[in-house]
Design an enzyme around this catalytic site. Structure first.
Site, PDB file in Angstrom:
ATOM      1  N   GLY A   1       0.846  -1.199   0.000  1.00  0.00           N
ATOM      2  CA  GLY A   1       0.000   0.000   0.000  1.00  0.00           C
ATOM      3  C   GLY A   1       0.870   1.233   0.000  1.00  0.00           C
ATOM      4  CB  SER A   2       0.053   4.739   0.687  1.00  0.00           C
ATOM      5  OG  SER A   2      -0.502   4.606   1.978  1.00  0.00           O
TER       6      SER A   2
ATOM      7  CD  GLU B   1       7.098  -5.669  -1.765  1.00  0.00           C
ATOM      8  OE1 GLU B   1       7.423  -4.866  -2.653  1.00  0.00           O
ATOM      9  OE2 GLU B   1       7.859  -6.558  -1.346  1.00  0.00           O
ATOM     10  CG  LEU B   2       5.779   0.742   1.482  1.00  0.00           C
ATOM     11  CD1 LEU B   2       6.514   1.571   2.516  1.00  0.00           C
ATOM     12  CD2 LEU B   2       4.400   0.355   1.985  1.00  0.00           C
TER      13      LEU B   2
ATOM     14  CB  CYS C   1       3.741   0.557  -6.811  1.00  0.00           C
ATOM     15  SG  CYS C   1       3.766  -1.162  -7.324  1.00  0.00           S
TER      16      CYS C   1
ATOM     17  CD  GLU D   1       2.744   5.924  -5.427  1.00  0.00           C
ATOM     18  OE1 GLU D   1       2.175   6.091  -4.326  1.00  0.00           O
ATOM     19  OE2 GLU D   1       3.024   4.808  -5.879  1.00  0.00           O
TER      20      GLU D   1
HETATM   21  P1  NAD Z   1      -3.423   2.583   1.227  1.00  0.00           P
HETATM   22  O1  NAD Z   1      -2.134   2.648   1.945  1.00  0.00           O
HETATM   23  O2  NAD Z   1      -4.362   3.706   1.348  1.00  0.00           O
HETATM   24  O3  NAD Z   1      -4.229   1.270   1.675  1.00  0.00           O
HETATM   25  C1  NAD Z   1      -3.639  -0.003   1.608  1.00  0.00           C
HETATM   26  C2  NAD Z   1      -4.279  -0.903   2.640  1.00  0.00           C
HETATM   27  O4  NAD Z   1      -3.935  -0.429   3.937  1.00  0.00           O
HETATM   28  C3  NAD Z   1      -5.788  -0.931   2.584  1.00  0.00           C
HETATM   29  O5  NAD Z   1      -6.223  -2.244   2.785  1.00  0.00           O
HETATM   30  C4  NAD Z   1      -6.198  -0.038   3.744  1.00  0.00           C
HETATM   31  O6  NAD Z   1      -7.446  -0.340   4.279  1.00  0.00           O
HETATM   32  C5  NAD Z   1      -5.106  -0.381   4.744  1.00  0.00           C
HETATM   33  N1  NAD Z   1      -4.915   0.614   5.796  1.00  0.00           N
HETATM   34  C6  NAD Z   1      -5.261   1.929   5.797  1.00  0.00           C
HETATM   35  N2  NAD Z   1      -4.904   2.501   6.959  1.00  0.00           N
HETATM   36  C7  NAD Z   1      -4.321   1.535   7.702  1.00  0.00           C
HETATM   37  C8  NAD Z   1      -3.719   1.515   8.987  1.00  0.00           C
HETATM   38  N3  NAD Z   1      -3.659   2.598   9.758  1.00  0.00           N
HETATM   39  N4  NAD Z   1      -3.195   0.359   9.445  1.00  0.00           N
HETATM   40  C9  NAD Z   1      -3.228  -0.757   8.676  1.00  0.00           C
HETATM   41  N5  NAD Z   1      -3.777  -0.795   7.442  1.00  0.00           N
HETATM   42  C10 NAD Z   1      -4.315   0.332   6.958  1.00  0.00           C
HETATM   43  O7  NAD Z   1      -3.055   2.289  -0.311  1.00  0.00           O
HETATM   44  P2  NAD Z   1      -4.023   2.210  -1.574  1.00  0.00           P
HETATM   45  O8  NAD Z   1      -4.493   3.577  -1.923  1.00  0.00           O
HETATM   46  O9  NAD Z   1      -5.014   1.115  -1.420  1.00  0.00           O
HETATM   47  O10 NAD Z   1      -2.985   1.700  -2.680  1.00  0.00           O
HETATM   48  C11 NAD Z   1      -2.157   2.529  -3.400  1.00  0.00           C
HETATM   49  C12 NAD Z   1      -0.746   2.535  -2.843  1.00  0.00           C
HETATM   50  O11 NAD Z   1      -0.213   1.214  -2.806  1.00  0.00           O
HETATM   51  C13 NAD Z   1       0.206   3.327  -3.719  1.00  0.00           C
HETATM   52  O12 NAD Z   1       1.069   4.088  -2.919  1.00  0.00           O
HETATM   53  C14 NAD Z   1       0.959   2.246  -4.460  1.00  0.00           C
HETATM   54  O13 NAD Z   1       2.216   2.645  -4.943  1.00  0.00           O
HETATM   55  C15 NAD Z   1       1.076   1.197  -3.416  1.00  0.00           C
HETATM   56  N6  NAD Z   1       1.330  -0.106  -4.035  1.00  0.00           N
HETATM   57  C16 NAD Z   1       2.561  -0.682  -3.887  1.00  0.00           C
HETATM   58  C17 NAD Z   1       2.834  -1.901  -4.522  1.00  0.00           C
HETATM   59  C18 NAD Z   1       4.166  -2.593  -4.378  1.00  0.00           C
HETATM   60  O14 NAD Z   1       4.222  -3.791  -4.625  1.00  0.00           O
HETATM   61  N7  NAD Z   1       5.230  -1.903  -4.018  1.00  0.00           N
HETATM   62  C19 NAD Z   1       1.850  -2.512  -5.290  1.00  0.00           C
HETATM   63  C20 NAD Z   1       0.614  -1.877  -5.410  1.00  0.00           C
HETATM   64  C21 NAD Z   1       0.358  -0.691  -4.762  1.00  0.00           C
END
Ligand code: NAD
Length: 472
Positions: free
Chosen positions: A226-227, A246-247, A280, A374
Protein backbone atom coordinates in the site's frame (compact mmCIF):
# COMPACT_ATOMS: atom_id res chain seq x y z
CA UNK A 1 -27.64 -9.16 0.40
CA UNK A 2 -24.24 -7.55 0.94
CA UNK A 3 -21.19 -9.78 0.57
CA UNK A 4 -20.18 -11.44 3.82
CA UNK A 5 -16.71 -11.76 5.27
CA UNK A 6 -15.15 -15.05 6.27
CA UNK A 7 -13.95 -15.82 9.79
CA UNK A 8 -12.42 -19.28 10.15
CA UNK A 9 -14.83 -20.99 7.77
CA UNK A 10 -17.92 -19.02 8.89
CA UNK A 11 -19.46 -16.40 6.59
CA UNK A 12 -20.49 -13.48 8.78
CA UNK A 13 -22.44 -10.24 8.47
CA UNK A 14 -22.51 -7.08 10.60
CA UNK A 15 -24.34 -3.76 11.05
CA UNK A 16 -21.71 -1.94 9.04
CA UNK A 17 -22.25 -2.05 5.28
CA UNK A 18 -19.96 -0.59 2.64
CA UNK A 19 -21.38 0.31 -0.77
CA UNK A 20 -19.25 -0.18 -3.84
CA UNK A 21 -19.80 2.08 -6.84
CA UNK A 22 -18.50 1.75 -10.39
CA UNK A 23 -16.03 4.60 -10.79
CA UNK A 24 -16.85 4.85 -14.51
CA UNK A 25 -20.39 6.15 -13.99
CA UNK A 26 -21.06 6.13 -10.24
CA UNK A 27 -23.62 3.33 -10.47
CA UNK A 28 -24.05 1.01 -7.49
CA UNK A 29 -22.27 -2.33 -7.95
CA UNK A 30 -22.68 -4.26 -4.72
CA UNK A 31 -22.09 -3.87 -1.00
CA UNK A 32 -20.01 -5.66 1.60
CA UNK A 33 -20.36 -6.20 5.33
CA UNK A 34 -17.47 -4.78 7.31
CA UNK A 35 -16.11 -6.87 10.16
CA UNK A 36 -16.45 -5.57 13.73
CA UNK A 37 -13.55 -5.49 16.20
CA UNK A 38 -15.05 -8.61 17.78
CA UNK A 39 -14.95 -10.43 14.43
CA UNK A 40 -11.31 -9.45 13.97
CA UNK A 41 -10.48 -10.75 17.42
CA UNK A 42 -12.23 -14.03 16.56
CA UNK A 43 -10.23 -14.26 13.33
CA UNK A 44 -6.94 -13.82 15.20
CA UNK A 45 -7.91 -16.32 17.91
CA UNK A 46 -9.02 -18.90 15.33
CA UNK A 47 -5.76 -18.46 13.43
CA UNK A 48 -3.83 -19.57 16.53
CA UNK A 49 -5.80 -22.83 16.52
CA UNK A 50 -5.68 -23.09 12.73
CA UNK A 51 -1.90 -22.77 12.71
CA UNK A 52 -1.63 -25.91 14.83
CA UNK A 53 -3.32 -27.72 11.90
CA UNK A 54 -1.79 -25.92 8.91
CA UNK A 55 1.82 -26.24 10.15
CA UNK A 56 1.43 -30.05 10.11
CA UNK A 57 0.21 -30.22 6.50
CA UNK A 58 2.70 -32.21 4.41
CA UNK A 59 4.25 -30.57 1.35
CA UNK A 60 2.25 -32.60 -1.17
CA UNK A 61 -0.98 -31.50 0.53
CA UNK A 62 -0.01 -27.80 0.48
CA UNK A 63 0.87 -28.13 -3.21
CA UNK A 64 -2.40 -29.91 -3.91
CA UNK A 65 -4.40 -27.14 -2.18
CA UNK A 66 -2.59 -24.50 -4.26
CA UNK A 67 -3.18 -26.52 -7.44
CA UNK A 68 -6.88 -26.74 -6.51
CA UNK A 69 -6.93 -23.00 -5.96
CA UNK A 70 -5.27 -22.40 -9.32
CA UNK A 71 -7.88 -24.61 -11.03
CA UNK A 72 -10.79 -22.91 -9.24
CA UNK A 73 -9.46 -19.47 -10.12
CA UNK A 74 -9.15 -20.59 -13.75
CA UNK A 75 -12.78 -21.80 -13.68
CA UNK A 76 -13.82 -18.44 -12.20
CA UNK A 77 -11.50 -16.37 -14.38
CA UNK A 78 -14.23 -14.28 -16.05
CA UNK A 79 -15.97 -13.61 -12.73
CA UNK A 80 -12.71 -12.44 -11.17
CA UNK A 81 -12.04 -10.16 -14.15
CA UNK A 82 -15.53 -8.67 -14.03
CA UNK A 83 -15.33 -8.08 -10.28
CA UNK A 84 -12.05 -6.20 -10.67
CA UNK A 85 -13.49 -4.07 -13.48
CA UNK A 86 -16.56 -3.17 -11.47
CA UNK A 87 -15.04 -2.69 -7.99
CA UNK A 88 -12.01 -0.65 -9.09
CA UNK A 89 -12.87 0.70 -12.55
CA UNK A 90 -9.94 -1.31 -13.93
CA UNK A 91 -9.92 -1.57 -17.72
CA UNK A 92 -10.53 -5.06 -19.09
CA UNK A 93 -7.08 -5.51 -20.68
CA UNK A 94 -5.41 -4.81 -17.33
CA UNK A 95 -7.91 -6.94 -15.40
CA UNK A 96 -7.31 -9.92 -17.73
CA UNK A 97 -3.57 -9.38 -17.35
CA UNK A 98 -3.89 -9.29 -13.57
CA UNK A 99 -6.04 -12.44 -13.35
CA UNK A 100 -3.56 -14.26 -15.63
CA UNK A 101 -0.68 -13.22 -13.41
CA UNK A 102 -2.59 -14.24 -10.27
CA UNK A 103 -2.91 -17.77 -11.70
CA UNK A 104 0.83 -17.76 -12.28
CA UNK A 105 1.53 -16.55 -8.72
CA UNK A 106 -0.49 -19.44 -7.31
CA UNK A 107 1.12 -21.92 -9.75
CA UNK A 108 4.60 -20.77 -8.68
CA UNK A 109 3.54 -21.04 -5.02
CA UNK A 110 2.40 -24.64 -5.64
CA UNK A 111 5.85 -25.45 -7.03
CA UNK A 112 7.79 -23.61 -4.35
CA UNK A 113 5.87 -25.48 -1.64
CA UNK A 114 7.93 -28.55 -2.65
CA UNK A 115 11.22 -26.74 -2.26
CA UNK A 116 11.01 -25.54 1.32
CA UNK A 117 13.80 -27.42 3.00
CA UNK A 118 17.06 -26.85 4.78
CA UNK A 119 20.66 -27.78 5.04
CA UNK A 120 22.89 -30.41 6.58
CA UNK A 121 26.15 -28.83 7.67
CA UNK A 122 29.38 -29.62 9.46
CA UNK A 123 29.62 -28.52 13.04
CA UNK A 124 33.15 -29.87 13.60
CA UNK A 125 35.05 -26.73 12.57
CA UNK A 126 36.29 -26.60 16.12
CA UNK A 127 37.05 -29.44 18.56
CA UNK A 128 33.87 -28.58 20.49
CA UNK A 129 31.83 -29.63 17.47
CA UNK A 130 33.31 -33.08 17.01
CA UNK A 131 30.77 -35.89 16.74
CA UNK A 132 27.95 -33.48 16.21
CA UNK A 133 25.86 -32.87 13.10
CA UNK A 134 24.01 -29.66 12.26
CA UNK A 135 20.71 -29.35 10.41
CA UNK A 136 18.52 -26.39 9.50
CA UNK A 137 14.99 -26.36 8.23
CA UNK A 138 12.67 -23.49 7.32
CA UNK A 139 9.59 -23.60 9.58
CA UNK A 140 6.33 -21.63 9.33
CA UNK A 141 6.06 -18.75 11.79
CA UNK A 142 2.39 -18.40 12.79
CA UNK A 143 -0.32 -15.95 11.79
CA UNK A 144 0.34 -13.55 8.97
CA UNK A 145 -1.73 -10.42 8.55
CA UNK A 146 -1.95 -9.70 4.81
CA UNK A 147 -3.05 -6.13 4.00
CA UNK A 148 -3.62 -5.31 0.32
CA UNK A 149 -4.21 -2.15 -1.76
CA UNK A 150 -6.93 -1.33 -4.27
CA UNK A 151 -4.92 -1.14 -7.47
CA UNK A 152 -4.09 -4.86 -7.96
CA UNK A 153 -6.57 -6.45 -5.54
CA UNK A 154 -6.26 -10.02 -6.80
CA UNK A 155 -2.63 -10.63 -7.71
CA UNK A 156 -1.24 -8.78 -4.73
CA UNK A 157 -3.47 -10.83 -2.42
CA UNK A 158 -2.16 -13.97 -4.18
CA UNK A 159 1.42 -12.81 -3.55
CA UNK A 160 0.65 -13.14 0.15
CA UNK A 161 -1.77 -16.04 0.40
CA UNK A 162 0.13 -18.25 -2.12
CA UNK A 163 3.35 -18.23 -0.05
CA UNK A 164 1.34 -18.38 3.22
CA UNK A 165 -0.33 -21.63 2.09
CA UNK A 166 2.94 -22.95 0.62
CA UNK A 167 4.58 -22.55 4.03
CA UNK A 168 1.65 -23.81 6.14
CA UNK A 169 1.12 -20.53 7.97
CA UNK A 170 -2.21 -19.21 9.19
CA UNK A 171 -3.25 -15.92 7.59
CA UNK A 172 -5.81 -13.15 7.68
CA UNK A 173 -6.47 -11.29 4.43
CA UNK A 174 -7.58 -7.69 4.85
CA UNK A 175 -8.47 -6.23 1.43
CA UNK A 176 -8.65 -2.51 0.61
CA UNK A 177 -12.00 -0.90 1.38
CA UNK A 178 -12.04 0.56 -2.16
CA UNK A 179 -12.05 -2.96 -3.66
CA UNK A 180 -13.70 -5.42 -1.26
CA UNK A 181 -15.38 -7.76 -3.76
CA UNK A 182 -12.77 -9.85 -5.61
CA UNK A 183 -11.36 -10.97 -2.25
CA UNK A 184 -14.75 -12.39 -1.24
CA UNK A 185 -14.68 -14.72 -4.25
CA UNK A 186 -11.01 -15.50 -3.62
CA UNK A 187 -11.82 -16.48 -0.03
CA UNK A 188 -14.61 -18.77 -1.25
CA UNK A 189 -12.13 -20.46 -3.57
CA UNK A 190 -9.45 -20.88 -0.86
CA UNK A 191 -12.07 -22.57 1.33
CA UNK A 192 -13.13 -24.84 -1.52
CA UNK A 193 -9.49 -25.59 -2.36
CA UNK A 194 -9.18 -27.24 1.04
CA UNK A 195 -7.01 -25.04 3.29
CA UNK A 196 -7.94 -25.74 6.94
CA UNK A 197 -10.84 -23.33 7.65
CA UNK A 198 -9.52 -22.12 10.99
CA UNK A 199 -6.18 -21.28 9.43
CA UNK A 200 -7.47 -18.36 7.42
CA UNK A 201 -9.95 -15.50 7.41
CA UNK A 202 -10.86 -12.78 4.91
CA UNK A 203 -12.07 -9.69 6.70
CA UNK A 204 -13.25 -6.60 4.93
CA UNK A 205 -12.78 -3.87 7.54
CA UNK A 206 -11.58 -0.28 7.88
CA UNK A 207 -7.95 0.78 7.80
CA UNK A 208 -8.02 2.00 11.41
CA UNK A 209 -9.18 -1.45 12.57
CA UNK A 210 -6.30 -3.04 10.67
CA UNK A 211 -4.06 -0.54 12.44
CA UNK A 212 -5.15 -2.08 15.76
CA UNK A 213 -4.56 -5.63 14.50
CA UNK A 214 -1.02 -4.57 13.62
CA UNK A 215 -0.32 -4.13 17.34
CA UNK A 216 -1.67 -7.55 18.36
CA UNK A 217 1.07 -9.84 19.67
CA UNK A 218 -0.72 -12.94 18.40
CA UNK A 219 0.22 -11.88 14.85
CA UNK A 220 3.69 -13.07 13.81
CA UNK A 221 4.16 -11.09 10.63
CA UNK A 222 2.60 -8.26 8.69
CA UNK A 223 2.79 -8.39 4.94
CA UNK A 224 1.65 -4.99 3.70
CA UNK A 225 1.24 -3.58 0.21
CA UNK A 226 0.00 0.00 0.00
CA UNK A 227 1.04 3.59 0.44
CA UNK A 228 4.30 4.67 2.07
CA UNK A 229 2.57 6.73 4.75
CA UNK A 230 0.47 3.80 6.01
CA UNK A 231 3.30 1.29 5.55
CA UNK A 232 5.87 3.10 7.67
CA UNK A 233 3.26 3.80 10.34
CA UNK A 234 2.60 0.04 10.48
CA UNK A 235 6.30 -0.64 10.95
CA UNK A 236 6.43 1.84 13.82
CA UNK A 237 3.54 0.07 15.56
CA UNK A 238 4.47 -3.52 14.83
CA UNK A 239 6.71 -4.20 17.83
CA UNK A 240 8.66 -7.44 17.43
CA UNK A 241 6.71 -8.73 14.45
CA UNK A 242 8.31 -9.31 11.09
CA UNK A 243 7.19 -6.62 8.65
CA UNK A 244 7.43 -6.64 4.87
CA UNK A 245 6.43 -3.41 3.13
CA UNK A 246 5.70 -3.06 -0.58
CA UNK A 247 5.06 0.66 -0.99
CA UNK A 248 4.90 3.43 -3.57
CA UNK A 249 7.26 4.90 -6.12
CA UNK A 250 7.80 7.60 -8.75
CA UNK A 251 9.73 5.53 -11.24
CA UNK A 252 12.41 6.99 -13.45
CA UNK A 253 12.92 6.20 -17.14
CA UNK A 254 16.13 7.17 -18.96
CA UNK A 255 16.46 7.16 -22.75
CA UNK A 256 20.08 7.61 -23.82
CA UNK A 257 21.14 8.75 -27.30
CA UNK A 258 22.08 5.24 -28.47
CA UNK A 259 18.74 3.67 -27.48
CA UNK A 260 16.30 1.85 -29.74
CA UNK A 261 13.89 4.79 -30.01
CA UNK A 262 10.89 2.82 -31.28
CA UNK A 263 11.20 0.39 -28.38
CA UNK A 264 11.59 3.19 -25.83
CA UNK A 265 8.49 4.95 -27.20
CA UNK A 266 6.37 1.79 -27.05
CA UNK A 267 7.51 0.96 -23.52
CA UNK A 268 6.89 4.51 -22.30
CA UNK A 269 3.38 4.63 -23.72
CA UNK A 270 2.32 1.44 -21.96
CA UNK A 271 4.49 1.89 -18.85
CA UNK A 272 3.19 5.35 -18.02
CA UNK A 273 -0.51 4.70 -18.53
CA UNK A 274 -1.40 1.07 -17.80
CA UNK A 275 -4.12 0.84 -15.14
CA UNK A 276 -4.54 4.63 -15.60
CA UNK A 277 -1.09 5.08 -14.03
CA UNK A 278 -2.30 3.58 -10.73
CA UNK A 279 0.69 1.32 -10.52
CA UNK A 280 3.51 1.51 -7.98
CA UNK A 281 6.10 1.06 -10.78
CA UNK A 282 4.33 3.28 -13.30
CA UNK A 283 6.71 5.33 -15.45
CA UNK A 284 6.56 8.84 -14.00
CA UNK A 285 9.80 10.79 -14.50
CA UNK A 286 11.15 10.48 -18.05
CA UNK A 287 14.62 11.77 -18.91
CA UNK A 288 15.77 11.84 -22.52
CA UNK A 289 19.25 12.71 -23.78
CA UNK A 290 19.02 16.18 -25.35
CA UNK A 291 20.24 15.13 -28.83
CA UNK A 292 17.37 12.65 -29.23
CA UNK A 293 14.78 14.52 -27.15
CA UNK A 294 12.76 15.91 -30.09
CA UNK A 295 12.68 12.57 -31.90
CA UNK A 296 11.59 10.72 -28.77
CA UNK A 297 9.04 13.35 -27.72
CA UNK A 298 7.36 13.37 -31.17
CA UNK A 299 7.04 9.59 -31.24
CA UNK A 300 5.94 9.38 -27.63
CA UNK A 301 3.23 12.03 -27.87
CA UNK A 302 1.83 10.39 -31.03
CA UNK A 303 1.72 7.07 -29.16
CA UNK A 304 -0.04 8.70 -26.18
CA UNK A 305 -2.61 10.31 -28.50
CA UNK A 306 -3.44 6.83 -29.84
CA UNK A 307 -4.38 5.49 -26.37
CA UNK A 308 -8.12 4.93 -26.04
CA UNK A 309 -9.74 6.45 -22.98
CA UNK A 310 -13.19 5.12 -22.13
CA UNK A 311 -15.44 2.51 -20.61
CA UNK A 312 -13.26 0.02 -18.70
CA UNK A 313 -15.62 -2.81 -19.66
CA UNK A 314 -14.68 -2.45 -23.35
CA UNK A 315 -11.95 -4.80 -24.54
CA UNK A 316 -10.07 -2.08 -26.46
CA UNK A 317 -9.99 0.59 -23.72
CA UNK A 318 -6.44 1.50 -22.67
CA UNK A 319 -7.25 3.98 -19.92
CA UNK A 320 -10.26 3.86 -17.64
CA UNK A 321 -11.24 6.09 -14.73
CA UNK A 322 -9.27 6.66 -11.56
CA UNK A 323 -10.48 4.92 -8.43
CA UNK A 324 -12.63 7.90 -7.38
CA UNK A 325 -13.26 11.57 -8.10
CA UNK A 326 -11.22 12.76 -5.12
CA UNK A 327 -8.12 11.15 -6.60
CA UNK A 328 -8.85 12.72 -10.01
CA UNK A 329 -9.20 16.13 -8.32
CA UNK A 330 -5.90 15.64 -6.50
CA UNK A 331 -4.14 14.95 -9.79
CA UNK A 332 -5.83 17.95 -11.40
CA UNK A 333 -4.50 20.13 -8.58
CA UNK A 334 -0.95 18.75 -8.89
CA UNK A 335 -0.91 19.29 -12.66
CA UNK A 336 -2.39 22.79 -12.24
CA UNK A 337 0.26 23.61 -9.65
CA UNK A 338 3.06 22.44 -11.99
CA UNK A 339 1.67 24.48 -14.89
CA UNK A 340 1.37 27.57 -12.68
CA UNK A 341 5.03 27.13 -11.69
CA UNK A 342 6.24 27.05 -15.31
CA UNK A 343 5.68 23.52 -16.61
CA UNK A 344 4.27 23.15 -20.13
CA UNK A 345 1.45 20.91 -21.24
CA UNK A 346 2.64 18.62 -24.04
CA UNK A 347 -0.55 16.56 -24.03
CA UNK A 348 -3.76 16.05 -22.02
CA UNK A 349 -4.19 17.84 -18.71
CA UNK A 350 -7.98 17.65 -18.51
CA UNK A 351 -10.19 16.04 -15.88
CA UNK A 352 -13.75 14.92 -16.40
CA UNK A 353 -15.35 13.42 -13.28
CA UNK A 354 -13.24 10.41 -12.33
CA UNK A 355 -11.29 10.49 -15.61
CA UNK A 356 -7.96 12.16 -16.13
CA UNK A 357 -6.66 12.40 -19.68
CA UNK A 358 -3.25 10.81 -20.35
CA UNK A 359 -0.98 13.75 -19.66
CA UNK A 360 2.59 14.65 -20.59
CA UNK A 361 4.25 17.62 -18.91
CA UNK A 362 7.38 19.38 -20.16
CA UNK A 363 9.78 21.81 -18.42
CA UNK A 364 9.05 20.53 -14.93
CA UNK A 365 11.34 20.95 -11.93
CA UNK A 366 12.38 18.21 -9.50
CA UNK A 367 10.61 19.86 -6.56
CA UNK A 368 7.18 19.87 -8.27
CA UNK A 369 4.83 17.28 -6.79
CA UNK A 370 4.38 15.66 -10.22
CA UNK A 371 8.07 14.71 -9.89
CA UNK A 372 8.95 14.39 -6.22
CA UNK A 373 5.82 12.56 -5.05
CA UNK A 374 4.00 9.51 -6.33
CA UNK A 375 1.52 10.82 -8.91
CA UNK A 376 -0.43 7.53 -9.20
CA UNK A 377 -2.36 8.68 -12.27
CA UNK A 378 -1.84 8.81 -16.06
CA UNK A 379 0.62 11.70 -15.81
CA UNK A 380 4.29 11.67 -16.82
CA UNK A 381 6.97 14.34 -16.96
CA UNK A 382 9.46 14.58 -19.82
CA UNK A 383 12.81 16.33 -19.44
CA UNK A 384 15.97 16.53 -21.56
CA UNK A 385 19.41 15.93 -20.02
CA UNK A 386 22.85 16.56 -21.41
CA UNK A 387 25.12 14.22 -19.39
CA UNK A 388 24.54 10.64 -18.29
CA UNK A 389 25.63 11.50 -14.74
CA UNK A 390 22.98 14.23 -14.56
CA UNK A 391 20.29 11.72 -15.53
CA UNK A 392 21.38 9.32 -12.78
CA UNK A 393 21.48 12.13 -10.23
CA UNK A 394 17.96 13.27 -11.16
CA UNK A 395 16.56 9.73 -10.95
CA UNK A 396 18.16 9.29 -7.52
CA UNK A 397 16.79 12.63 -6.34
CA UNK A 398 13.65 10.98 -4.98
CA UNK A 399 12.46 9.69 -1.63
CA UNK A 400 11.47 6.47 -3.43
CA UNK A 401 13.45 3.61 -4.94
CA UNK A 402 11.25 0.85 -6.33
CA UNK A 403 12.13 0.16 -9.98
CA UNK A 404 13.58 2.18 -12.89
CA UNK A 405 13.99 1.69 -16.64
CA UNK A 406 17.05 2.55 -18.72
CA UNK A 407 17.36 2.47 -22.52
CA UNK A 408 20.86 2.18 -23.96
CA UNK A 409 22.89 -0.33 -25.96
CA UNK A 410 26.11 0.41 -24.07
CA UNK A 411 26.99 -2.35 -21.62
CA UNK A 412 29.21 -0.04 -19.57
CA UNK A 413 26.33 2.37 -19.04
CA UNK A 414 24.04 -0.53 -18.21
CA UNK A 415 26.41 -1.80 -15.52
CA UNK A 416 26.94 1.74 -14.24
CA UNK A 417 23.18 2.29 -13.99
CA UNK A 418 22.74 -1.01 -12.15
CA UNK A 419 25.34 0.03 -9.60
CA UNK A 420 24.35 3.64 -9.14
CA UNK A 421 20.58 3.92 -9.53
CA UNK A 422 19.14 3.42 -6.08
CA UNK A 423 16.20 1.08 -6.69
CA UNK A 424 15.17 -2.46 -5.85
CA UNK A 425 15.11 -3.45 -9.53
CA UNK A 426 16.57 -1.99 -12.72
CA UNK A 427 14.89 -2.82 -16.03
CA UNK A 428 17.17 -2.45 -19.06
CA UNK A 429 15.60 -1.61 -22.42
CA UNK A 430 12.27 -1.96 -20.71
CA UNK A 431 9.94 0.27 -18.73
CA UNK A 432 10.07 0.17 -14.92
CA UNK A 433 6.70 -1.59 -15.06
CA UNK A 434 8.13 -4.97 -16.03
CA UNK A 435 7.34 -7.65 -13.49
CA UNK A 436 6.93 -11.40 -13.57
CA UNK A 437 5.71 -13.00 -10.41
CA UNK A 438 8.64 -15.16 -9.39
CA UNK A 439 11.27 -12.41 -9.58
CA UNK A 440 12.41 -10.61 -6.43
CA UNK A 441 10.34 -7.48 -6.26
CA UNK A 442 10.44 -4.61 -3.81
CA UNK A 443 11.97 -1.27 -3.05
CA UNK A 444 14.49 0.62 -1.02
CA UNK A 445 14.27 4.07 0.63
CA UNK A 446 10.61 5.05 1.19
CA UNK A 447 9.46 2.32 -1.25
CA UNK A 448 9.63 -0.45 1.29
CA UNK A 449 11.33 -3.23 3.10
CA UNK A 450 11.87 -6.82 1.93
CA UNK A 451 11.03 -8.53 -1.32
CA UNK A 452 8.02 -10.37 -2.69
CA UNK A 453 8.13 -12.91 -5.53
CA UNK A 454 6.93 -16.19 -3.94
CA UNK A 455 10.36 -17.71 -3.12
CA UNK A 456 11.45 -14.50 -1.39
CA UNK A 457 8.16 -14.19 0.47
CA UNK A 458 8.54 -17.81 1.57
CA UNK A 459 11.86 -16.88 3.17
CA UNK A 460 10.13 -14.12 5.13
CA UNK A 461 7.21 -16.33 6.09
CA UNK A 462 9.50 -19.00 7.54
CA UNK A 463 12.25 -19.03 10.13
CA UNK A 464 15.44 -20.98 9.92
CA UNK A 465 15.41 -23.47 12.76
CA UNK A 466 18.58 -25.21 13.83
CA UNK A 467 19.01 -28.69 15.24
CA UNK A 468 22.34 -30.03 16.40
CA UNK A 469 22.64 -33.76 17.14
CA UNK A 470 25.26 -35.15 19.49
CA UNK A 471 26.33 -38.43 17.91
CA UNK A 472 29.20 -39.08 20.27
P1 NAD B 1 -3.42 2.58 1.23
O1 NAD B 1 -2.13 2.65 1.95
O2 NAD B 1 -4.36 3.71 1.35
O3 NAD B 1 -4.23 1.27 1.67
C1 NAD B 1 -3.64 0.00 1.61
C2 NAD B 1 -4.28 -0.90 2.64
O4 NAD B 1 -3.94 -0.43 3.94
C3 NAD B 1 -5.79 -0.93 2.58
O5 NAD B 1 -6.22 -2.24 2.79
C4 NAD B 1 -6.20 -0.04 3.74
O6 NAD B 1 -7.45 -0.34 4.28
C5 NAD B 1 -5.11 -0.38 4.74
N1 NAD B 1 -4.91 0.61 5.80
C6 NAD B 1 -5.26 1.93 5.80
N2 NAD B 1 -4.90 2.50 6.96
C7 NAD B 1 -4.32 1.53 7.70
C8 NAD B 1 -3.72 1.52 8.99
N3 NAD B 1 -3.66 2.60 9.76
N4 NAD B 1 -3.20 0.36 9.45
C9 NAD B 1 -3.23 -0.76 8.68
N5 NAD B 1 -3.78 -0.80 7.44
C10 NAD B 1 -4.31 0.33 6.96
O7 NAD B 1 -3.05 2.29 -0.31
P2 NAD B 1 -4.02 2.21 -1.57
O8 NAD B 1 -4.49 3.58 -1.92
O9 NAD B 1 -5.01 1.12 -1.42
O10 NAD B 1 -2.98 1.70 -2.68
C11 NAD B 1 -2.16 2.53 -3.40
C12 NAD B 1 -0.75 2.54 -2.84
O11 NAD B 1 -0.21 1.21 -2.81
C13 NAD B 1 0.21 3.33 -3.72
O12 NAD B 1 1.07 4.09 -2.92
C14 NAD B 1 0.96 2.25 -4.46
O13 NAD B 1 2.22 2.64 -4.94
C15 NAD B 1 1.08 1.20 -3.42
N6 NAD B 1 1.33 -0.11 -4.04
C16 NAD B 1 2.56 -0.68 -3.89
C17 NAD B 1 2.83 -1.90 -4.52
C18 NAD B 1 4.17 -2.59 -4.38
O14 NAD B 1 4.22 -3.79 -4.62
N7 NAD B 1 5.23 -1.90 -4.02
C19 NAD B 1 1.85 -2.51 -5.29
C20 NAD B 1 0.61 -1.88 -5.41
C21 NAD B 1 0.36 -0.69 -4.76
Amino acid sequence: MPQKFLVAGEWRSSDDVLDVHFSYDGSWVDSAYMASDRDLDDAIAAAQRGFAVSRRLPGHKRTEILQNLNRLMRENFDKLVDLMIMEGGKNRKTAVGEATRALQTIAVSAEEAHRIGGEVFSIDWTPAGENRQGFTKRMPIGTILCITPFNYPLNLACHKIGPAIATGNAFILKPAEKTPLSSVLLAELILEAGYPPEAFSMVNCWGAQAGEMVKDDRIAMISFTGSASVGWQIKANAGRKKVVLELGGNAGFIVHDDADMALAVREAATGGFANAGQNCISVQRMLVQADVYEEFADGFISAVKALKVGDPRDADTDIGPLINEREAQRVEAWVGEALAAGATLLHGGQRSGTFFQPTVLGQTQSEMRVNCEEVFAPVVTLRPYRDWDDAIAIINDSPYGLQAGVFTRDIKRIMDAWERIDVGGLMVNSASTFRVDHMPYGGIKASGLGREGVKYTIEDMTELRLMVMNLG
